[in-house]
Design a protein around this motif. Structure first.
Motif, PDB file in Angstrom:
ATOM      1  N   THR A  58       0.859   4.032  -2.973  1.00 35.54           N
ATOM      2  CA  THR A  58       0.604   5.452  -2.705  1.00 35.54           C
ATOM      3  C   THR A  58       1.764   6.322  -3.180  1.00 35.54           C
ATOM      4  O   THR A  58       1.561   7.412  -3.717  1.00 35.54           O
ATOM      5  N   VAL A  97      -2.668  13.391  -1.434  1.00 32.24           N
ATOM      6  CA  VAL A  97      -2.015  12.076  -1.523  1.00 32.24           C
ATOM      7  C   VAL A  97      -0.750  12.049  -0.668  1.00 32.24           C
ATOM      8  O   VAL A  97      -0.399  11.015  -0.086  1.00 32.24           O
ATOM      9  N   ARG A 115       0.671   6.672   6.323  1.00 30.30           N
ATOM     10  CA  ARG A 115       1.055   5.261   6.202  1.00 30.30           C
ATOM     11  C   ARG A 115       2.525   5.057   6.510  1.00 30.30           C
ATOM     12  O   ARG A 115       2.903   4.075   7.168  1.00 30.30           O
ATOM     13  N   THR A 117      10.012  11.180  -1.017  1.00 30.02           N
ATOM     14  CA  THR A 117       9.112  10.045  -0.829  1.00 30.02           C
ATOM     15  C   THR A 117       9.721   8.760  -1.384  1.00 30.02           C
ATOM     16  O   THR A 117       9.543   7.684  -0.801  1.00 30.02           O
ATOM     17  N   ALA A 131       0.831  -1.211   0.000  1.00 29.11           N
ATOM     18  CA  ALA A 131       0.000   0.000   0.000  1.00 29.11           C
ATOM     19  C   ALA A 131       0.860   1.254   0.000  1.00 29.11           C
ATOM     20  O   ALA A 131       0.543   2.243  -0.677  1.00 29.11           O
ATOM     21  N   ARG A 157      -1.732  11.284   2.798  1.00 27.63           N
ATOM     22  CA  ARG A 157      -2.052   9.853   2.902  1.00 27.63           C
ATOM     23  C   ARG A 157      -0.779   9.019   2.998  1.00 27.63           C
ATOM     24  O   ARG A 157      -0.686   8.088   3.816  1.00 27.63           O
ATOM     25  N   TRP A 158       0.195   9.353   2.157  1.00 31.36           N
ATOM     26  CA  TRP A 158       1.466   8.630   2.218  1.00 31.36           C
ATOM     27  C   TRP A 158       2.171   8.867   3.546  1.00 31.36           C
ATOM     28  O   TRP A 158       2.780   7.948   4.122  1.00 31.36           O
ATOM     29  N   THR A 179      10.395   5.717   1.073  1.00 32.33           N
ATOM     30  CA  THR A 179       9.700   4.480   0.717  1.00 32.33           C
ATOM     31  C   THR A 179      10.685   3.333   0.547  1.00 32.33           C
ATOM     32  O   THR A 179      10.416   2.193   0.933  1.00 32.33           O
ATOM     33  N   LEU A 236       1.489   6.715  -6.973  1.00 33.68           N
ATOM     34  CA  LEU A 236       0.462   7.703  -7.325  1.00 33.68           C
ATOM     35  C   LEU A 236       0.942   9.116  -7.009  1.00 33.68           C
ATOM     36  O   LEU A 236       0.722  10.056  -7.789  1.00 33.68           O
ATOM     37  N   LEU A 237       1.612   9.280  -5.866  1.00 35.44           N
ATOM     38  CA  LEU A 237       2.130  10.598  -5.499  1.00 35.44           C
ATOM     39  C   LEU A 237       3.171  11.074  -6.501  1.00 35.44           C
ATOM     40  O   LEU A 237       3.230  12.268  -6.828  1.00 35.44           O
TER      41      LEU A 237
END
Length: 305
Positions: free
Chosen positions: A96, A162, A169, A283, A92, A165-166, A287, A99-100
């Motif tokens: 994300t 977004v 998470r 990010t 997930a 949201r990231w 990530t 998408l970001l």
């Protein structure tokens, strides 16, 4: 009646179809072909009623199998498929982040075009001091500034949503990996990311804390942000401050204030594009720390023997 062949008159009262003198068929006889049911009275065709929708029932019809048939359980051969399991937190987070990345790249492109429109408008302001401007150039300037001045903020808002949201998470995964609990609650984090002046410190500090926890450093040591996080944090602070100054400058209506507003909008768009690009970098960096993907090449790992 006169016979068409011999020309003789037929005797009065005669009803024959043939001439009594030569036997030819007399004129005036007409053959009419009729269908076998021509003599029957026709009934009008029934009129079709308009469509009134599907049938409705006040109760369950008796011909239904539902009252005595058992509901099939999920996963049975005769039942519906079982719902798919929820995605893993790492998957997930990577989805994300992907998408970001797309939204941030789109925002950077739109902000770049908006900055070009503001620069073009400023050049027209300089040229208009001693000469008349072309209506075509003014039309193009207004179109670029108006269109991309609307699309760029919309894309930036979508990217920010977004990103939040990231961030949530990533914070959960980092806290679970380090065995700690986030210092800020979810509500405090959301408020600190959107409400000045808290937005100057909360997003950058949260990224630094996520990086500290994902790197496996001790929880009692003060986080030391990397250059990637510091670059994003600095660009974010400058962009927020410049955006607030641009909004306040927009309330002035003098000629010089309008020209200054064009310059401020230009630098705001440039910084927004820079922040979008740095968002992709930071990010992707975090990530990779939180949810690494082992590849055949590109990374090496040292395992203690």
């Amino acid at each position: 009646m006169t016979c068409p062949r011999c020309g003789r008159e037929q005797p009065p009262g005669g009803t024959g179809r043939f001439c009594v003198h030569c036997g030819r068929v007399l004129g005036g006889v007409r053959w009419v072909a009729t269908t076998p049911d021509a003599t029957r009275p026709r009934t009008p065709a029934p009129r079709r009623a308009p469509y009134a929708g599907p049938p409705r029932y006040r109760s369950i019809p008796r011909w239904s199998l539902w009252p005595w048939a058992a509901r099939p359980e999920p996963g049975d051969p005769d039942g519906p498929l079982a719902p798919p399991p929820p995605p893993a937190p790492d998957d997930a987070l990577r989805a994300t982040a992907d998408l970001l990345r797309r939204l941030a790249v789109t925002t950077a492109l739109l902000c770049g075009v908006a900055a070009f429109g503001e620069a073009f408008r400023y050049v027209l302001l300089l040229v208009s001091r001693d000469r008349a401007l072309s209506g075509v150039l003014l039309g193009w300037s207004d179109a670029i500034v108006g269109l991309f001045g609307l699309l760029a903020p919309v894309a930036a808002l979508a990217t920010g949503a977004v990103f939040l949201r990231w961030l949530l998470r990533a914070r959960e995964i980092a806290a679970e990996a380090s065995g700690t609990r986030p210092w800020r609650s979810t509500r405090m984090l959301l408020v600190g990311c959107v409400l000045p002046p808290l937005t100057l410190t909360v997003p950058g500090a949260t990224l630094a804390e996520i990086e500290h926890a994902a790197s496996g450093r001790p929880a009692d040591v003060r986080p030391t942000p990397s250059r990637t996080v510091l670059a994003w944090w600095a660009a974010w602070v400058v962009g927020v401050v410049l955006g607030l100054v641009t909004v306040v400058q927009g309330f002035a209506d003098s000629t010089q204030a309008l020209a200054d507003g064009v310059v401020l909008h230009f630098w705001s768009d440039v910084l927004a594009a820079v922040v979008a690009v740095l968002t992709v970098r930071v990010t992707a960096h975090l990530t990779e720390l939180l949810a690494p993907v082992l590849r055949a090449s590109g990374r090496s790992y040292v395992v203690a023997g």
